[in-house]
Write an enzyme that holds these catalytic residues in place. Structure first.
Site, mmCIF file in Angstrom:
data_model
loop_
_atom_site.group_PDB
_atom_site.id
_atom_site.type_symbol
_atom_site.label_atom_id
_atom_site.label_comp_id
_atom_site.label_asym_id
_atom_site.label_seq_id
_atom_site.Cartn_x
_atom_site.Cartn_y
_atom_site.Cartn_z
ATOM 1 N N SER A 40 0.862 -1.307 0.096
ATOM 2 C CA SER A 40 0.078 -0.085 -0.174
ATOM 3 C C SER A 40 0.899 1.234 -0.015
ATOM 4 O O SER A 40 0.168 2.351 -0.125
ATOM 5 C CB SER A 40 -0.600 -0.060 1.323
ATOM 6 O OG SER A 40 -2.255 -0.602 1.054
ATOM 7 N N LYS B 143 0.618 3.514 -2.878
ATOM 8 C CA LYS B 143 -0.840 4.333 -3.133
ATOM 9 C C LYS B 143 -0.482 5.736 -2.812
ATOM 10 O O LYS B 143 -0.971 6.754 -3.631
ATOM 11 C CB LYS B 143 -1.678 3.777 -1.958
ATOM 12 C CG LYS B 143 -2.408 2.456 -2.288
ATOM 13 C CD LYS B 143 -3.380 2.142 -0.988
ATOM 14 C CE LYS B 143 -3.699 0.835 -1.207
ATOM 15 N NZ LYS B 143 -4.409 0.108 -0.283
ATOM 16 N N TYR C 196 -3.332 -2.965 -10.618
ATOM 17 C CA TYR C 196 -3.191 -2.665 -9.244
ATOM 18 C C TYR C 196 -2.256 -3.865 -8.559
ATOM 19 O O TYR C 196 -1.483 -3.426 -7.637
ATOM 20 C CB TYR C 196 -4.759 -2.683 -8.675
ATOM 21 C CG TYR C 196 -4.704 -2.591 -7.103
ATOM 22 C CD1 TYR C 196 -4.491 -1.385 -6.467
ATOM 23 C CD2 TYR C 196 -4.961 -3.838 -6.256
ATOM 24 C CE1 TYR C 196 -4.628 -1.371 -5.034
ATOM 25 C CE2 TYR C 196 -4.994 -3.715 -5.079
ATOM 26 C CZ TYR C 196 -4.662 -2.524 -4.286
ATOM 27 O OH TYR C 196 -4.590 -2.352 -2.817
ATOM 28 N N TYR D 144 -4.104 2.740 8.173
ATOM 29 C CA TYR D 144 -5.214 2.055 8.246
ATOM 30 C C TYR D 144 -6.236 2.595 9.499
ATOM 31 O O TYR D 144 -6.165 3.681 9.920
ATOM 32 C CB TYR D 144 -4.995 0.375 8.667
ATOM 33 C CG TYR D 144 -3.858 -0.078 7.745
ATOM 34 C CD1 TYR D 144 -4.294 -0.214 6.335
ATOM 35 C CD2 TYR D 144 -2.408 -0.361 7.888
ATOM 36 C CE1 TYR D 144 -3.651 -0.635 5.369
ATOM 37 C CE2 TYR D 144 -1.924 -1.108 7.176
ATOM 38 C CZ TYR D 144 -2.054 -0.949 5.686
ATOM 39 O OH TYR D 144 -1.399 -1.482 4.892
ATOM 40 N N VAL E 161 1.067 -3.768 3.858
ATOM 41 C CA VAL E 161 0.943 -4.899 4.430
ATOM 42 C C VAL E 161 2.276 -5.915 4.276
ATOM 43 O O VAL E 161 2.433 -6.909 4.797
ATOM 44 C CB VAL E 161 -0.177 -6.129 4.044
ATOM 45 C CG1 VAL E 161 -1.410 -5.251 4.525
ATOM 46 C CG2 VAL E 161 -0.379 -6.144 2.675
HETATM 47 N N1 GLU Z 1 -2.195 -5.553 -2.009
HETATM 48 C C1 GLU Z 1 -2.977 -5.241 -0.881
HETATM 49 C C2 GLU Z 1 -4.163 -5.264 -0.970
HETATM 50 O O1 GLU Z 1 -4.725 -4.731 -1.716
HETATM 51 C C3 GLU Z 1 -2.287 -3.788 -0.412
HETATM 52 C C4 GLU Z 1 -2.913 -3.553 1.013
HETATM 53 C C5 GLU Z 1 -2.121 -2.761 1.959
HETATM 54 O O2 GLU Z 1 -0.845 -2.803 1.977
HETATM 55 O O3 GLU Z 1 -2.700 -2.191 2.618
HETATM 56 O O4 GLU Z 1 -4.910 -6.024 -0.203
#
Ligand code: GLU
Length: 304
Positions: A63, A66, A188, A240, A258
């Site tokens: 993430s 992002k 993604y 989160y 994650v």
């Molecule tokens: N690729 C992970 C998902 O979509 C990213 C989640 C994350 O790192 O928060 O679940």
């Protein structure tokens, strides 16, 4: 401040925190990462960096990607992104859909999964190859031409992306996804599978600490106002649904993933990346958050 001594002290002091979290396994390829890895890097605007542990080892940024997709979208399309996603914490898990239907397919923020999908959808609407655009941006920011996606992790996530796919279809039903869902999911998973080290990510995060200006490249990569806004969204939505406790403990804008990485920004001073794969119940690196808490306490760098 003797940053090297601080980082080395933290590496030893976090030792008791190992074994309390769990490596992410809902993406099967991530489950095989050795849980006891620990790396930390800081990047200063004068070009100096300090590292400890496994700071040079590439890991799955998940993430944290992002943050960079948002930067690219904002630098190409400006504030238009806020017509497709909000800027409020969700209070739910990063892959929750519970509010998405009630809020007519508009995700709360760009850092939860549905928000990241809407942001990526916008990036894909631009001319050119999205994967290459992101890879080139990460290589440029990190000054590392070997940055790339791990195809095994990308494929593993693609095969298990049932929730993300469901969200994308729900948002498409509300006309908040315009691309083909399969193509969006493939892109993604590729985005999340980018691998970078703490050293790479600390470098890549420095412009966020410097009002959008990269002292390493001697040019601005985003505007001062964009950097301010992205930092605000990191502080309120970047870690989160435990973002309040993270601000309370660490006191810095940050984005976690994650894969166990956390990239944090000390405005005007430095960027910091820590990596330790065991996660707490919310998805943040257990040891990484403890290390950042120690760092801001020892160096008085919390923004509060
Ligand atoms: N690729 C992970 C998902 O979509 C990213 C989640 C994350 O790192 O928060 O679940």
């Amino acid at each position: 401040m003797d940053y090297q001594a601080v980082l080395d002290y933290i590496r030893e002091a976090v030792e008791p925190a190992f074994g309390k979290g769990r490596v992410a396994d809902y993406i099967p390829a991530l489950a095989s990462v050795p849980p006891r890895k620990f790396g930390m890097a800081i990047q200063l605007p004068d070009g100096r960096n300090f590292t400890t542990g496994d700071a040079a080892e590439p890991f799955s940024i998940q993430s944290i990607s992002k943050l960079f997709v948002l930067q690219l979208v904002m630098s190409h399309l400006g504030d238009m992104v806020w017509t497709r996603v909000g800027k409020e914490p969700s209070g739910d898990r990063f892959n929750s859909m519970i509010k998405l239907e009630m809020e007519h397919g508009v995700p709360r923020n760009p850092f939860i999964n549905p928000g990241a999908l809407a942001t990526l959808d916008l990036l894909m609407s631009l001319k050119g190859d999205t994967k290459q655009r992101l890879r080139d941006y990460l290589r440029y920011l990190s000054m590392n031409d070997t940055v790339q996606a791990d195809p095994v992790v990308a494929q593993s996530e693609f095969e298990h992306a049932h929730l993300n796919r469901a969200m994308a279809h729900l948002m498409k039903g509300y006309d908040n996804i315009h691309m083909d869902v399969d193509e969006l999911m493939e892109t993604y998973c590729h985005q999340c599978a980018m691998t970078m080290s703490c050293v790479d990510l600390a470098r890549a995060g420095l412009p966020l600490a410097m009002g959008g200006y990269s002292p390493l490249h001697e040019e601005s990569v985003i505007s001062t106002s964009q950097a301010k806004r992205i930092n605000a969204v990191m502080l309120t939505c970047g870690t989160y649904d435990s973002v309040g406790s993270f601000a309370y403990r660490v006191g810095l804008p940050a984005k976690s993933g994650v894969g166990g990485g956390i990239l944090a920004v000390v405005p005007g001073k430095m960027s910091i990346c820590v990596w330790a794969p065991e996660l707490d119940a919310f998805g943040n690196s257990y040891v990484g958050a403890a290390a950042l808490e120690m760092f801001t306490s020892l160096t008085h760098t919390s923004i509060f």
